[in-house]
Design an enzyme around this catalytic site. Structure first.
Site, PDB file in Angstrom:
ATOM      1  N   HIS A  83       0.836  -1.201   0.000  1.00 13.80           N
ATOM      2  CA  HIS A  83       0.000   0.000   0.000  1.00 13.80           C
ATOM      3  C   HIS A  83       0.879   1.264   0.000  1.00 13.80           C
ATOM      4  O   HIS A  83       0.759   2.123  -0.880  1.00 13.80           O
ATOM      5  CB  HIS A  83      -0.919  -0.022   1.230  1.00 13.80           C
ATOM      6  CG  HIS A  83      -1.809   1.172   1.339  1.00 13.80           C
ATOM      7  ND1 HIS A  83      -3.131   1.146   0.969  1.00 13.80           N
ATOM      8  CD2 HIS A  83      -1.571   2.442   1.740  1.00 13.80           C
ATOM      9  CE1 HIS A  83      -3.669   2.341   1.150  1.00 13.80           C
ATOM     10  NE2 HIS A  83      -2.733   3.153   1.621  1.00 13.80           N
ATOM     11  N   GLU A  84       1.781   1.326   0.975  1.00 16.96           N
ATOM     12  CA  GLU A  84       2.626   2.521   1.080  1.00 16.96           C
ATOM     13  C   GLU A  84       3.568   2.634  -0.115  1.00 16.96           C
ATOM     14  O   GLU A  84       3.895   3.729  -0.554  1.00 16.96           O
ATOM     15  CB  GLU A  84       3.412   2.524   2.398  1.00 16.96           C
ATOM     16  CG  GLU A  84       2.539   2.496   3.660  1.00 16.96           C
ATOM     17  CD  GLU A  84       1.414   3.535   3.692  1.00 16.96           C
ATOM     18  OE1 GLU A  84       1.565   4.609   3.065  1.00 16.96           O
ATOM     19  OE2 GLU A  84       0.373   3.264   4.317  1.00 16.96           O
ATOM     20  N   GLU A  88      -4.484   7.929  -3.201  1.00 14.53           N
ATOM     21  CA  GLU A  88      -4.974   6.683  -2.627  1.00 14.53           C
ATOM     22  C   GLU A  88      -5.238   5.645  -3.723  1.00 14.53           C
ATOM     23  O   GLU A  88      -5.114   4.435  -3.490  1.00 14.53           O
ATOM     24  CB  GLU A  88      -6.239   6.973  -1.812  1.00 14.53           C
ATOM     25  CG  GLU A  88      -6.650   5.881  -0.853  1.00 14.53           C
ATOM     26  CD  GLU A  88      -5.644   5.583   0.269  1.00 14.53           C
ATOM     27  OE1 GLU A  88      -4.718   6.385   0.484  1.00 14.53           O
ATOM     28  OE2 GLU A  88      -5.784   4.529   0.905  1.00 14.53           O
ATOM     29  N   HIS A 144       1.918   4.509  -2.828  1.00 11.56           N
ATOM     30  CA  HIS A 144       2.041   5.961  -2.614  1.00 11.56           C
ATOM     31  C   HIS A 144       3.446   6.427  -3.018  1.00 11.56           C
ATOM     32  O   HIS A 144       3.627   7.463  -3.649  1.00 11.56           O
ATOM     33  CB  HIS A 144       1.837   6.291  -1.133  1.00 11.56           C
ATOM     34  CG  HIS A 144       0.406   6.251  -0.669  1.00 11.56           C
ATOM     35  ND1 HIS A 144      -0.587   7.001  -1.250  1.00 11.56           N
ATOM     36  CD2 HIS A 144      -0.196   5.576   0.348  1.00 11.56           C
ATOM     37  CE1 HIS A 144      -1.741   6.788  -0.605  1.00 11.56           C
ATOM     38  NE2 HIS A 144      -1.535   5.912   0.358  1.00 11.56           N
TER      39      HIS A 144
HETATM   40 ZN    ZN Z   1      -3.046   5.268   1.731  1.00 15.19          ZN
END
Ligand code: ZN
Length: 497
Positions: free
Chosen positions: A263-264, A293, A267
């Site tokens: 997830h990170e 996101e 980003h």
């Molecule tokens: Zn996030």
């Protein structure tokens, strides 16, 4: 005659201050000794004050207004002027006494929230939430919203340019009713997924090299980024050449380290892929929190929960010491949809319903249609209607999130909009690249990353999120792509194919 270069130099200093504050914030969560708290608050307070006084400088605003009339500027320069005007307008519109009151109230409100949650006593937080709502309303009134809009829009625009309550409702309404139908279907399904894959333990020391290996394969550049450990994983980008992300490790929840890191990393890949020659300007900045996101969810969910990815990852789990690495079991364990009470523990399907509850309730409170004292009842009713669960108390109900106590209103929908954008972008990527999953199975994530670089990362904030979506996918944002993705994936897992 105002010079674009003068304005840009001035704004460059503002962005240096902002990125330095962000670096101190990153350090605070990862390295800073607890004894440094007070001094860190002073450092951050000083930088924020400097930044604010530069933003509200009347001479600079005048310069920007005159440049806004200059049609000889390039397209990129015009984007920057427009965005700089927007941030200076926002900073000047909010009276300093209101800004101070907001900051002070949020620090009290956060303490009251912590105590209220611990003691399961909404009455303790209620007056502070009441005060926060009325201050946020004053902030919204100071900033202003468009005709036919509402106060929520003024707050949300800071997080996602152009997002309005009406535009959010338009995609949330069909999404909600279809998700509720899908969950009903899964509840009565012939097969309930086996989740034993997730019950295994894996030593933290064995997880660490694995996560690093995964990030490297996805395309995270360790020469321009760092990965650390923090209680709540997050990512901060100060410049495309300096991107910091974190994950966390737990021996009895090995999967969390990987999903959090992916997830990170999503980003981080976005931040590393922003146009280097525009760094520090709006044209080179990320395009609002929803698009940000979308990048994290895409790598975490569309990639990380796919069979192709698991085919590549499972043998590595096995070498790291995981006993049971059977593909179908791992796949179904990672793809369940199970209504629950707590947002941060929710799966990718039900998560969206948690967000809708918050969006609808904060909108009602800001419009004066829901009194703060009635929040717990309204909250519990929504959870029954949308998720079919009833919070046994307010601590696991309307007191579970920190956001409102911090004054973050207009923020929650960016999570679900991120899911919607990610599904829609991913459908376009698949159409243009072809069979992505067989590439993942071979450990090849480059074609997907390149597609994201070309179509999304390199565009910075040169278009609005809504226009970017139309440019990339040929359509306005729609709930259909996320719904198709979830149905096509979950039905077979539950034996409903
Ligand atoms: Zn996030």
């Amino acid at each position: 005659m105002a010079s674009y270069q003068d304005a840009a130099n001035y704004q460059h200093e503002i962005s240096l201050l902002g990125s330095t504050s962000a670096l101190l914030g990153w350090d605070q969560e990862t390295q800073m000794p607890s004894g440094a708290q007070a001094y860190r608050a002073e450092q951050l307070g000083y930088l924020t004050k400097l930044q604010h006084s530069m933003l509200i400088d009347e001479k600079h605003s005048e310069q920007l207004r005159s440049l806004a009339e200059d049609s000889s500027l390039s397209e990129i320069e015009q984007v920057n002027i427009k965005e700089w005007l927007k941030t200076t307008h926002r900073a000047s519109a909010i009276p300093s006494e209101l800004a101070v009151e907001l900051t002070e109230t949020s620090s009290h409100a956060m303490m009251a929230w912590q105590a209220a949650r611990k003691e399961n006593n909404f009455a303790e937080f209620s007056p502070w939430l009441q005060k926060t709502v009325s201050l946020k309303l004053r902030e919204a009134e100071a900033v202003g919203w468009t005709e036919h809009g509402e106060p929520w829009d003024a707050l949300a625009d800071e997080f996602d340019p152009g997002m309005t309550a009406e535009s959010v409702s338009r995609v949330f309404s069909p999404l909600r009713s279809e998700l509720v139908t899908l969950l009903d279907e899964l509840r009565g399904a012939p097969v309930q997924p086996d989740t034993s894959f997730l019950d295994q333990t894996l030593a933290v020391e064995n997880q660490k090299p694995l996560v690093r290996e995964f990030l490297q394969a996805l395309g995270f550049n360790f020469d321009r980024g760092v990965m650390a450990i923090s209680t709540h994983p997050f990512c901060s980008g100060f410049h495309p050449n300096d991107v910091r992300m974190t994950t966390r490790y737990d021996e009895s929840n090995f999967s969390d380290a990987v999903t959090s890191a992916m997830h990170e990393c999503g980003h981080a890949l976005y931040e590393q892929g922003l146009p280097l020659d525009q760094a520090g300007t709006p044209a080179g900045a990320y395009n609002g929190l929803s698009i940000h996101e979308s990048q994290s969810r895409l790598w975490e969910n569309q990639v990380g929960r796919s069979k192709g990815f698991l085919e590549w990852a499972l043998p590595q789990y096995k070498s790291a010491g995981l006993a049971n690495t059977e593909l179908n079991k791992a796949y179904s364990a990672l793809n369940i949809a199970q209504p629950s009470l707590i947002r941060v523990e929710a799966d990718e399907t039900t998560y969206n319903l948690h967000i809708m509850v918050r969006f609808e309730l904060e909108r009602l409170m800001l419009n004066g249609e829901l009194a703060v004292k009635d929040l717990p009842d309204a909250w519990n009713q929504q959870y029954r209607d949308y998720l079919g669960v009833t919070p046994p108390d307010d601590a696991s109900g309307c007191l579970q999130d920190v956001h409102w106590s911090m004054g973050a209103m207009g923020y929650f929908p960016t999570y679900t909009l991120g899911n919607l954008y990610s599904a829609q972008f991913y459908a376009s990527a698949k159409k243009s690249i072809g069979d992505l999953e067989s590439q993942y199975a071979a450990g090849d994530f480059k074609p997907l990353l390149q597609w994201l670089r070309d179509n999304i990362h390199s565009k910075g904030r040169q278009l609005s999120p809504a226009d970017l979506c139309k440019q990339v996918t040929g359509e306005e944002l729609s709930a259909d792509y996320l719904l198709d993705y979830l149905r096509n994936k979950l039905r077979p897992v539950y034996g409903l194919a």
